[in-house]
Enzyme design. Structure first.
Site, PDB file in Angstrom:
ATOM      1  CB  SER A  93      13.875 -55.976  14.197  1.00 16.57           C
ATOM      2  OG  SER A  93      13.774 -55.785  12.805  1.00 16.57           O
ATOM      3  CG  ASP A 144       6.396 -57.627  11.817  1.00 19.84           C
ATOM      4  OD1 ASP A 144       6.611 -56.816  10.900  1.00 19.84           O
ATOM      5  OD2 ASP A 144       7.201 -57.868  12.725  1.00 19.84           O
ATOM      6  CG  HIS A 204       8.796 -54.665  12.628  1.00 17.99           C
ATOM      7  ND1 HIS A 204       9.205 -55.985  12.635  1.00 17.99           N
ATOM      8  CD2 HIS A 204       9.930 -53.919  12.600  1.00 17.99           C
ATOM      9  CE1 HIS A 204      10.521 -56.045  12.607  1.00 17.99           C
ATOM     10  NE2 HIS A 204      10.994 -54.814  12.583  1.00 17.99           N
TER      11      HIS A 204
END
Length: 336
Positions: free
Chosen positions: A156, A221, A250
């Site tokens: 991320s 996600d 996610h």
């Protein structure tokens, strides 16, 4: 105006756990250990007795002191440098690090960004760049890990510092982008061009990475759309087979069996990238480029052909120098 928007984007980008899930404590032997902040305050399970774990405090060029975990695997050939995602710190990641260390047969270095966990300072784009640079330097100086034996792993927001460093290191073994982002503003809104005040401009830096890039992303996600991962994969100079986890979100990709299976396959293939194979690939790329640049002259006169051949010898020598650092890795492979 740009500065103000950049600061606003930074506020959206960083969410360190508050309070942190751990703090540091010095043991009787002088070494650091990790203690949970949840009552009652006890050492994080297994961490206190883990002889393979080093708890470090590393100072960055910004003057911040960041905490890092280094987990050693005696059978490892490669080292994973893990840059974690948002709303997490090392206290929450220790168990995952142990699983990755064992299942992937790697050494693993994980760290908390400035302002996360027990690390000092405030989180920002520039501070995360200084953080990962300091941790990489620690790997080199304290543990003798060479660039050729490092795989950078960014989850991320962690894809930002990961690609920042990867763009600077031409002889990395590999890069893994887990739920990675194209840029900070592209997470917040759909734009097709890059603003000067955007943060984590991965869409530009991915083009500079010279090693195999594995992209992992969940198709469901809802924080960083799958399209981010798909475009990063397509833009990489050397893309490895991606892992699109159907139904994955996610923050839960590690729970899917395909995650560790595909990651293990990638690590194994990166281990098998020997000096000879990489030298052959570098020479091939140099040959194609140089022939394209000189072919018109070579058809004109014999002198140009001779000059090209001499130039080729020089190029071969340069290519050999570029992978000279891989000799140690190859020797260890042979010895194993």
């Amino acid at each position: 105006m740009g500065c103000m928007v950049s600061q606003l984007a930074s506020k959206f980008a960083f969410f360190p756990p508050s309070p942190p899930t751990y703090h540091l404590k010095k043991r009787d032997d002088g070494k650091l250990t990790v203690v949970s902040t949840a009552p009652p305050a006890v050492s994080i399970p297994n961490a206190a007795d883990d002889n393979s774990l080093d708890v470090l405090v590393v100072e960055t060029k910004h003057g911040n002191k960041i905490v890092a975990f280094y987990l050693k695997n005696p059978y490892a050939r490669l080292t994973l440098l893990y840059s974690h995602g948002n709303a997490a710190d090392l206290g929450q990641l220790y168990d995952l690090f142990v699983q990755l260390k064992v299942n992937l047969r790697v050494n693993l270095m994980g760290y908390d960004y400035s302002g996360y966990g027990a690390s000092t300072g405030k989180p920002s784009e520039s501070s995360t760049y200084a953080d990962i640079e300091a941790i990489y330097e620690c790997l080199e100086t304290e543990y003798g890990v060479s660039q050729e034996d490092v795989i950078l792993y960014g989850q991320s927001v962690g894809s930002g510092p990961t690609l920042h460093l990867a763009a600077k290191l031409p002889r990395l073994r590999g890069v893994v982008l887990h739920s990675g982002i194209l840029s900070g503003l592209r997470v917040l809104c759909h734009v097709n061009f890059t603003f000067c005040f955007d943060i984590y401009k991965n869409i530009n830096k991915i083009k500079k990475v010279k090693c195999p890039v594995l992209v992992i992303h969940g198709t469901d996600d809802d924080v960083v759309n799958w399209l981010h991962g798909n475009r990063l994969w397509k833009m990489a100079r050397e893309s490895y087979d991606p892992l699109w986890i159907k139904g994955g979100g996610h923050c839960n990709l590690e729970l899917y069996p395909d995650y560790i299976r595909h990651l293990y396959k990638y690590i194994q293939e990166m281990e098998n990238l020997t000096t000879e194979k990489r030298l052959k690939k570098i020479r091939k790329n140099v040959n194609l480029q140089s022939w394209s640049n000189t072919s018109s002259c070579c058809t004109c006169c014999g002198e140009s052909v001779a000059a090209y051949r001499n130039y080729q010898i020089v190029l071969d020598h340069v290519a050999a120098q570029n992978v000279q650092g891989l000799a140690a890795a190859t020797l260890r492979t042979v010895q194993d």
